[in-house]
Scaffold this motif. Sequence first.
Motif, PDB file in Angstrom:
ATOM      1  N   MET A 142       0.844  -1.133   0.015  1.00 15.73           N
ATOM      2  CA  MET A 142       0.058  -0.061  -0.007  1.00 15.73           C
ATOM      3  C   MET A 142       0.797   1.438  -0.078  1.00 15.73           C
ATOM      4  O   MET A 142       1.826   1.090   0.607  1.00 15.73           O
ATOM      5  N   ILE A 143       0.341   2.234  -0.622  1.00 18.66           N
ATOM      6  CA  ILE A 143       1.246   3.516  -0.756  1.00 18.66           C
ATOM      7  C   ILE A 143       0.433   4.667  -0.032  1.00 18.66           C
ATOM      8  O   ILE A 143      -0.769   4.778  -0.207  1.00 18.66           O
ATOM      9  N   PHE A 144       1.221   5.450   0.734  1.00 22.86           N
ATOM     10  CA  PHE A 144       0.611   6.643   1.257  1.00 22.86           C
ATOM     11  C   PHE A 144       1.092   7.873   0.592  1.00 22.86           C
ATOM     12  O   PHE A 144       2.236   7.919   0.596  1.00 22.86           O
ATOM     13  N   ASP A 145       0.374   9.114   0.569  1.00 20.11           N
ATOM     14  CA  ASP A 145       0.940  10.170   0.322  1.00 20.11           C
ATOM     15  C   ASP A 145       1.639  10.899   1.309  1.00 20.11           C
ATOM     16  O   ASP A 145       1.533  10.396   2.588  1.00 20.11           O
ATOM     17  N   ARG A 146       2.233  12.110   1.132  1.00 21.51           N
ATOM     18  CA  ARG A 146       2.746  12.865   2.191  1.00 21.51           C
ATOM     19  C   ARG A 146       1.815  13.434   3.393  1.00 21.51           C
ATOM     20  O   ARG A 146       2.204  13.694   4.494  1.00 21.51           O
ATOM     21  N   TYR A 147       0.583  12.912   3.182  1.00 22.22           N
ATOM     22  CA  TYR A 147      -0.510  13.643   4.056  1.00 22.22           C
ATOM     23  C   TYR A 147      -1.128  12.310   5.022  1.00 22.22           C
ATOM     24  O   TYR A 147      -2.153  12.472   5.601  1.00 22.22           O
ATOM     25  N   GLY A 148      -0.522  11.278   4.492  1.00 17.79           N
ATOM     26  CA  GLY A 148      -0.981   9.866   5.335  1.00 17.79           C
ATOM     27  C   GLY A 148      -2.007   9.356   4.871  1.00 17.79           C
ATOM     28  O   GLY A 148      -2.635   8.340   5.191  1.00 17.79           O
ATOM     29  N   ARG A 149      -2.473   9.679   3.697  1.00 17.58           N
ATOM     30  CA  ARG A 149      -3.642   9.093   2.763  1.00 17.58           C
ATOM     31  C   ARG A 149      -3.119   7.859   1.954  1.00 17.58           C
ATOM     32  O   ARG A 149      -2.368   8.341   0.955  1.00 17.58           O
ATOM     33  N   PRO A 150      -3.902   6.816   2.306  1.00 18.31           N
ATOM     34  CA  PRO A 150      -3.675   5.654   1.384  1.00 18.31           C
ATOM     35  C   PRO A 150      -4.229   5.842   0.076  1.00 18.31           C
ATOM     36  O   PRO A 150      -4.999   6.458  -0.327  1.00 18.31           O
ATOM     37  N   VAL A 151      -3.564   5.409  -1.152  1.00 19.05           N
ATOM     38  CA  VAL A 151      -4.201   5.299  -2.268  1.00 19.05           C
ATOM     39  C   VAL A 151      -4.765   3.939  -2.333  1.00 19.05           C
ATOM     40  O   VAL A 151      -4.026   2.944  -2.625  1.00 19.05           O
ATOM     41  N   LEU A 152      -5.939   3.879  -2.410  1.00 19.83           N
ATOM     42  CA  LEU A 152      -6.936   2.505  -2.500  1.00 19.83           C
ATOM     43  C   LEU A 152      -7.609   2.315  -3.641  1.00 19.83           C
ATOM     44  O   LEU A 152      -8.241   1.249  -3.947  1.00 19.83           O
ATOM     45  N   SER A 153      -7.916   3.453  -4.522  1.00 19.62           N
ATOM     46  CA  SER A 153      -8.847   3.348  -5.462  1.00 19.62           C
ATOM     47  C   SER A 153      -8.493   4.105  -6.687  1.00 19.62           C
ATOM     48  O   SER A 153      -7.599   5.163  -6.568  1.00 19.62           O
ATOM     49  N   MET A 154      -9.024   3.468  -7.730  1.00 19.22           N
ATOM     50  CA  MET A 154      -8.577   4.259  -9.105  1.00 19.22           C
ATOM     51  C   MET A 154      -9.587   4.801  -9.865  1.00 19.22           C
ATOM     52  O   MET A 154     -10.561   3.877 -10.059  1.00 19.22           O
ATOM     53  N   ARG A 155      -9.712   5.797 -10.391  1.00 22.97           N
ATOM     54  CA  ARG A 155     -10.677   6.541 -11.644  1.00 22.97           C
ATOM     55  C   ARG A 155     -10.230   6.535 -12.925  1.00 22.97           C
ATOM     56  O   ARG A 155      -9.164   7.213 -12.813  1.00 22.97           O
ATOM     57  N   ILE A 156     -10.568   5.748 -13.886  1.00 20.18           N
ATOM     58  CA  ILE A 156      -9.771   5.612 -15.021  1.00 20.18           C
ATOM     59  C   ILE A 156     -10.946   6.253 -16.262  1.00 20.18           C
ATOM     60  O   ILE A 156     -12.037   5.437 -16.427  1.00 20.18           O
ATOM     61  N   GLN A 157     -10.495   7.281 -16.834  1.00 17.26           N
ATOM     62  CA  GLN A 157     -11.187   7.852 -17.904  1.00 17.26           C
ATOM     63  C   GLN A 157     -10.960   7.159 -19.094  1.00 17.26           C
ATOM     64  O   GLN A 157      -9.931   7.190 -19.654  1.00 17.26           O
ATOM     65  N   VAL A 158     -11.757   6.286 -19.826  1.00 13.93           N
ATOM     66  CA  VAL A 158     -11.641   5.485 -21.052  1.00 13.93           C
ATOM     67  C   VAL A 158     -11.807   6.151 -22.172  1.00 13.93           C
ATOM     68  O   VAL A 158     -11.536   5.581 -23.211  1.00 13.93           O
ATOM     69  N   ASN A 159     -12.580   7.276 -22.038  1.00 14.05           N
ATOM     70  CA  ASN A 159     -12.697   8.197 -23.350  1.00 14.05           C
ATOM     71  C   ASN A 159     -13.233   9.622 -23.137  1.00 14.05           C
ATOM     72  O   ASN A 159     -13.343   9.914 -21.761  1.00 14.05           O
ATOM     73  N   THR A 160     -13.328  10.396 -24.047  1.00 14.85           N
ATOM     74  CA  THR A 160     -13.883  11.761 -23.954  1.00 14.85           C
ATOM     75  C   THR A 160     -15.127  11.829 -24.867  1.00 14.85           C
ATOM     76  O   THR A 160     -15.738  12.997 -24.565  1.00 14.85           O
ATOM     77  N   VAL A 161     -15.485  11.132 -25.517  1.00 13.14           N
ATOM     78  CA  VAL A 161     -16.560  11.087 -26.487  1.00 13.14           C
ATOM     79  C   VAL A 161     -17.940  10.755 -25.544  1.00 13.14           C
ATOM     80  O   VAL A 161     -17.928   9.945 -24.855  1.00 13.14           O
ATOM     81  N   CYS A 162     -18.932  11.569 -25.767  1.00  7.19           N
ATOM     82  CA  CYS A 162     -20.192  11.554 -25.190  1.00  7.19           C
ATOM     83  C   CYS A 162     -21.329  11.855 -25.935  1.00  7.19           C
ATOM     84  O   CYS A 162     -21.227  12.642 -26.976  1.00  7.19           O
ATOM     85  N   ASN A 163     -22.592  11.298 -25.829  1.00  4.81           N
ATOM     86  CA  ASN A 163     -23.674  11.592 -26.579  1.00  4.81           C
ATOM     87  C   ASN A 163     -24.503  12.454 -25.798  1.00  4.81           C
ATOM     88  O   ASN A 163     -25.773  12.749 -26.109  1.00  4.81           O
ATOM     89  N   PHE A 164     -24.124  13.177 -24.492  1.00  4.31           N
ATOM     90  CA  PHE A 164     -24.617  13.865 -23.562  1.00  4.31           C
ATOM     91  C   PHE A 164     -23.744  15.261 -23.841  1.00  4.31           C
ATOM     92  O   PHE A 164     -22.736  15.190 -24.193  1.00  4.31           O
ATOM     93  N   HIS A 165     -24.321  16.433 -23.783  1.00  4.65           N
ATOM     94  CA  HIS A 165     -23.538  17.822 -23.717  1.00  4.65           C
ATOM     95  C   HIS A 165     -23.688  18.556 -22.515  1.00  4.65           C
ATOM     96  O   HIS A 165     -24.135  19.744 -22.498  1.00  4.65           O
ATOM     97  N   CYS A 166     -23.651  18.055 -21.355  1.00  2.61           N
ATOM     98  CA  CYS A 166     -23.742  18.639 -20.025  1.00  2.61           C
ATOM     99  C   CYS A 166     -22.608  19.763 -19.866  1.00  2.61           C
ATOM    100  O   CYS A 166     -21.452  19.507 -19.981  1.00  2.61           O
ATOM    101  N   PHE A 167     -23.586  20.963 -19.786  1.00  2.00           N
ATOM    102  CA  PHE A 167     -22.490  22.076 -19.562  1.00  2.00           C
ATOM    103  C   PHE A 167     -21.453  22.164 -18.592  1.00  2.00           C
ATOM    104  O   PHE A 167     -20.503  22.958 -18.530  1.00  2.00           O
ATOM    105  N   PHE A 168     -21.704  21.254 -17.431  1.00  5.59           N
ATOM    106  CA  PHE A 168     -21.019  21.470 -16.268  1.00  5.59           C
ATOM    107  C   PHE A 168     -19.830  20.291 -16.260  1.00  5.59           C
ATOM    108  O   PHE A 168     -19.088  20.292 -15.200  1.00  5.59           O
ATOM    109  N   CYS A 169     -19.790  19.606 -17.301  1.00  2.00           N
ATOM    110  CA  CYS A 169     -18.817  18.479 -17.385  1.00  2.00           C
ATOM    111  C   CYS A 169     -17.402  18.878 -17.439  1.00  2.00           C
ATOM    112  O   CYS A 169     -16.972  19.957 -18.264  1.00  2.00           O
TER     113      CYS A 169
END
Length: 321
Positions: A1-28
Motif C-alpha cells: 500500500m502507498i501513502f501520500d505525504r499527508y498519510g492518505r492511502p491510495v486505495l482506488s483508481m478512477r479511469i477515464q476511458v474516453n472523452t466522447v459522449c452522447n450528452f452535452h452537459c454544460f458542467f462536465c
Amino acid sequence: MIFDRYGRPVLSMRIQVNTVCNFHCFFCHMEGTGVHAAQLDAEGIERIVEVASSFGVNKVKFTGGEPTLRRDIVDIVRRTRKHISGNISMTTNGVMLPRLARQLREAGLDRVNISMHSTEEEGFRIITGTNFLGRVKEGIRAAKEAGLGPIKVNFVVLNGINVHQIPAMMEFCAEEGVTLQLIEYETTRERMHSEEFQKYHVPLEPIEREIASRARAVEHNSLHRRPEYLVEVNGKDLWVEFVKPMRNSEFCNHCTRIRVTSTGELKPCLMRDDNHIDIKEALEKGDTDALRRLFIRAALSREPYWKPYEDPRVVQAPESF
C-alpha cells in the motif's frame, strides 16, 4: 500500500476511458481533458490496473466521456477483473445499458452510477442537450435487472434549473430502489467568483440538514467520508448521499483515489491539471518498472486541494428549495 505525504492511502483508481459522449452537459469537466482526445487501448488500461493493484489499489471506477460508447468496454471490464477482487464500478448516462448491462455484469462490473440530473423533460434537455430522459430511466431498470448494485443516481444540484426537483427525484429513486447521490456543482479556486459558478452553485448544507432531520440511520462512505442518510419516502426506504467537494477539507482529507486520463496521464487530484504524470512512453515500451516508478511519483504528489483554513462553508438555503 502507498501513502501520500499527508498519510492518505491510495486505495482506488478512477479511469477515464474516453472523452466522447452522447450528452452535452454544460458542467462536465472531462477529467481535465479535451473533447475527442486520444484514448488508451484496452491492453494499456490493463497494464495500469495491474501495476496499481500491486500497490494495494483494489477498487476501480470507469468514467468518460461516456464509457459505454467504447466498443471494447466489456473487454476492458473483463481485463480489469483479472487484477481487482474489490469493487469495479462505472459512471454512465445509462443510455446504452439496456443493451450492455448484462454483458458488463458478466464481465465483472459490480455497480453503476447513472447520471440523471432532472426529472423533467425540459430541465433534462437544458442540462444534457438531449431528449433521452426516458432512455436513462430504461437504463436504470436494465442495470437492476442485470444484478448491478447498489445503483446510485447522480444528481448535480443546479440553482434555477433542478434544485426544486429534489423531492420528485427522491420519490423516483425510492420507487426504483436506488440510492440518490446529490452532488454539489464544483469548480476550482480560480473560478469560484465566475458568473457561471455564482449563477448555478447551491450549497448543500441546508438541504442536508433537512434530510438529516428525517433520517432513521446515518452512514459515511469511506471515500471522502461522504454522509449517507436513510429516509422514508412514500413508505419506501431511500438512501441519500451528499457529495460536497467545494471548500471542504474533510472531503479532501479522506480522498483515497488516483485518476488516469484517457490521454495516458496519472492525475493525482480532480481539481488540479498542473501536476499530471505522463505514462504514455512507459506504456508504449511495456516498461513495467517505469510504470511503477511513475505511479509512486504520482501517489506521493497527491495533496488535499482544500485545506482546513479554506473551508468556511456557505450555509444559506437556496430560495427555490
